[in-house]
Design a protein around this motif. Structure first.
Motif, mmCIF file in Angstrom:
data_model
loop_
_atom_site.group_PDB
_atom_site.id
_atom_site.type_symbol
_atom_site.label_atom_id
_atom_site.label_comp_id
_atom_site.label_asym_id
_atom_site.label_seq_id
_atom_site.Cartn_x
_atom_site.Cartn_y
_atom_site.Cartn_z
ATOM 1 N N ALA A 1 16.031 34.359 26.355
ATOM 2 C CA ALA A 1 14.996 33.744 26.022
ATOM 3 C C ALA A 1 15.035 33.210 24.363
ATOM 4 O O ALA A 1 14.805 32.130 23.922
ATOM 5 N N THR A 2 15.322 34.232 23.820
ATOM 6 C CA THR A 2 15.518 33.769 22.104
ATOM 7 C C THR A 2 16.693 32.967 21.819
ATOM 8 O O THR A 2 16.396 32.259 21.025
ATOM 9 N N ALA A 3 17.611 33.217 22.435
ATOM 10 C CA ALA A 3 18.793 32.248 22.197
ATOM 11 C C ALA A 3 18.530 30.836 22.558
ATOM 12 O O ALA A 3 19.010 29.742 22.070
ATOM 13 N N ARG A 4 17.531 30.488 23.637
ATOM 14 C CA ARG A 4 17.394 29.255 23.991
ATOM 15 C C ARG A 4 16.194 28.645 23.015
ATOM 16 O O ARG A 4 16.282 27.464 22.763
ATOM 17 N N THR A 5 15.718 29.363 22.411
ATOM 18 C CA THR A 5 14.713 28.847 21.459
ATOM 19 C C THR A 5 15.150 28.419 20.090
ATOM 20 O O THR A 5 14.921 27.256 19.661
ATOM 21 N N LEU A 6 16.168 29.209 19.518
ATOM 22 C CA LEU A 6 16.696 28.982 18.134
ATOM 23 C C LEU A 6 18.047 29.598 18.043
ATOM 24 O O LEU A 6 18.439 30.770 18.596
ATOM 25 N N PRO A 7 18.767 28.996 17.414
ATOM 26 C CA PRO A 7 20.425 29.652 17.172
ATOM 27 C C PRO A 7 20.179 30.763 16.333
ATOM 28 O O PRO A 7 19.107 31.144 15.599
ATOM 29 N N PRO A 8 20.846 31.826 16.747
ATOM 30 C CA PRO A 8 20.766 33.153 15.662
ATOM 31 C C PRO A 8 20.512 33.117 14.418
ATOM 32 O O PRO A 8 19.523 33.719 13.991
ATOM 33 N N PRO A 9 21.049 32.487 13.621
ATOM 34 C CA PRO A 9 20.719 32.406 12.164
ATOM 35 C C PRO A 9 19.123 31.698 11.779
ATOM 36 O O PRO A 9 18.551 32.609 11.069
ATOM 37 N N ALA A 10 18.879 30.850 12.865
ATOM 38 C CA ALA A 10 17.502 30.383 12.463
ATOM 39 C C ALA A 10 16.532 31.520 13.028
ATOM 40 O O ALA A 10 15.375 31.488 12.384
ATOM 41 N N LEU A 11 16.908 31.866 14.357
ATOM 42 C CA LEU A 11 16.103 32.857 14.629
ATOM 43 C C LEU A 11 15.770 34.079 13.690
ATOM 44 O O LEU A 11 14.754 34.484 13.606
ATOM 45 N N ALA A 12 16.866 34.542 13.194
ATOM 46 C CA ALA A 12 16.467 35.744 12.320
ATOM 47 C C ALA A 12 15.692 35.368 11.195
ATOM 48 O O ALA A 12 15.116 36.047 10.832
ATOM 49 N N GLN A 13 15.892 34.005 10.632
ATOM 50 C CA GLN A 13 15.295 33.601 9.469
ATOM 51 C C GLN A 13 13.730 33.467 9.849
ATOM 52 O O GLN A 13 12.699 33.852 9.203
ATOM 53 N N MET A 14 13.461 32.950 11.090
ATOM 54 C CA MET A 14 12.000 32.980 11.553
ATOM 55 C C MET A 14 11.575 34.140 11.548
ATOM 56 O O MET A 14 10.237 34.242 11.126
#
Length: 203
Positions: free
Chosen positions: A101-114
């Motif tokens: 679910a999180t991978a579908r939301t944003l790519p890992p670098p952007a997800l970590a930043q968010m």
């Protein structure tokens, strides 16, 4: 009137809301949050990124905080938790579902930043904990409790501590944007579940 005080116009009968437009808006909101922090998330910016009118956004949410809250809730929109009959199977399934679910939301670098921006922003921290973190915690605690009821793990353990032992390294690995173990990142959750369960089984 500033953006936080502005409200939507009265909704009139018409065509049903577009699920595609709503998804585009919520995805755009998360992308802006990752890229620019709270200050970069405005109704105008989200509308431009999603390719919709500002009126489309105001028909759904009264402020950017409501829009961000909805965006957090949308992260797990496709999660399906299925009980497998074993605590190990349940935990692996839960971690996999939320990971996808999180991978579908944003790519890992952007997800970590968010996540980093969100946790450092008082207005957003509680919303994120309630709608993202707590959903994951509740699902894993429920799986551990079912394991206790089936006699797979001890009844004298602290379930919140067990949850933290599993999820902590996964979260840290994501925030650091690199695996904490030479194994592929998809194998790390499996190894963590097995390592923690080894200490939770009845003696």
């Amino acid at each position: 009137m500033n953006e936080e005080q502005a409200g939507p116009p009265a909704r009139r009968p018409g065509r049903p809301r577009s699920a595609e437009a709503e998804r585009a808006i919520l995805d755009a909101t998360l992308e802006l949050l990752a890229e620019q922090g709270l200050e970069g998330v405005t109704m105008e910016a989200a509308a431009a990124r999603a390719g919709v009118s500002k009126a489309t956004i105001y028909r759904r949410w009264r402020s950017r905080l409501e829009m961000i809250e909805a965006a957090f809730q949308s992260i797990d929109r496709e999660v399906r938790i299925v009980e497998t009959g074993s605590v190990r199977g349940d935990l692996v399934t839960i971690i996999g579902e939320f990971g996808r679910a999180t991978a579908r939301t944003l790519p890992p670098p952007a997800l970590a930043q968010m996540i980093a921006v969100t946790l450092a922003t008082p207005e957003l921290r509680q919303l994120f904990l309630r709608h993202v973190f707590e959903v994951r915690r509740a699902a894993m605690i429920a799986a551990l409790r079912r394991g206790q009821e089936r006699g797979e793990i001890r009844t004298d353990i602290d379930l919140n501590l067990a949850f933290a032992m599993i999820i902590g390294p996964i979260v840290l690995s994501g925030l650091l944007q690199q695996p904490l173990h030479p194994l592929a990142i998809l194998e790390l959750p499996l190894r963590l579940v097995d390592a923690v369960l080894a200490g939770l089984t009845p003696r």
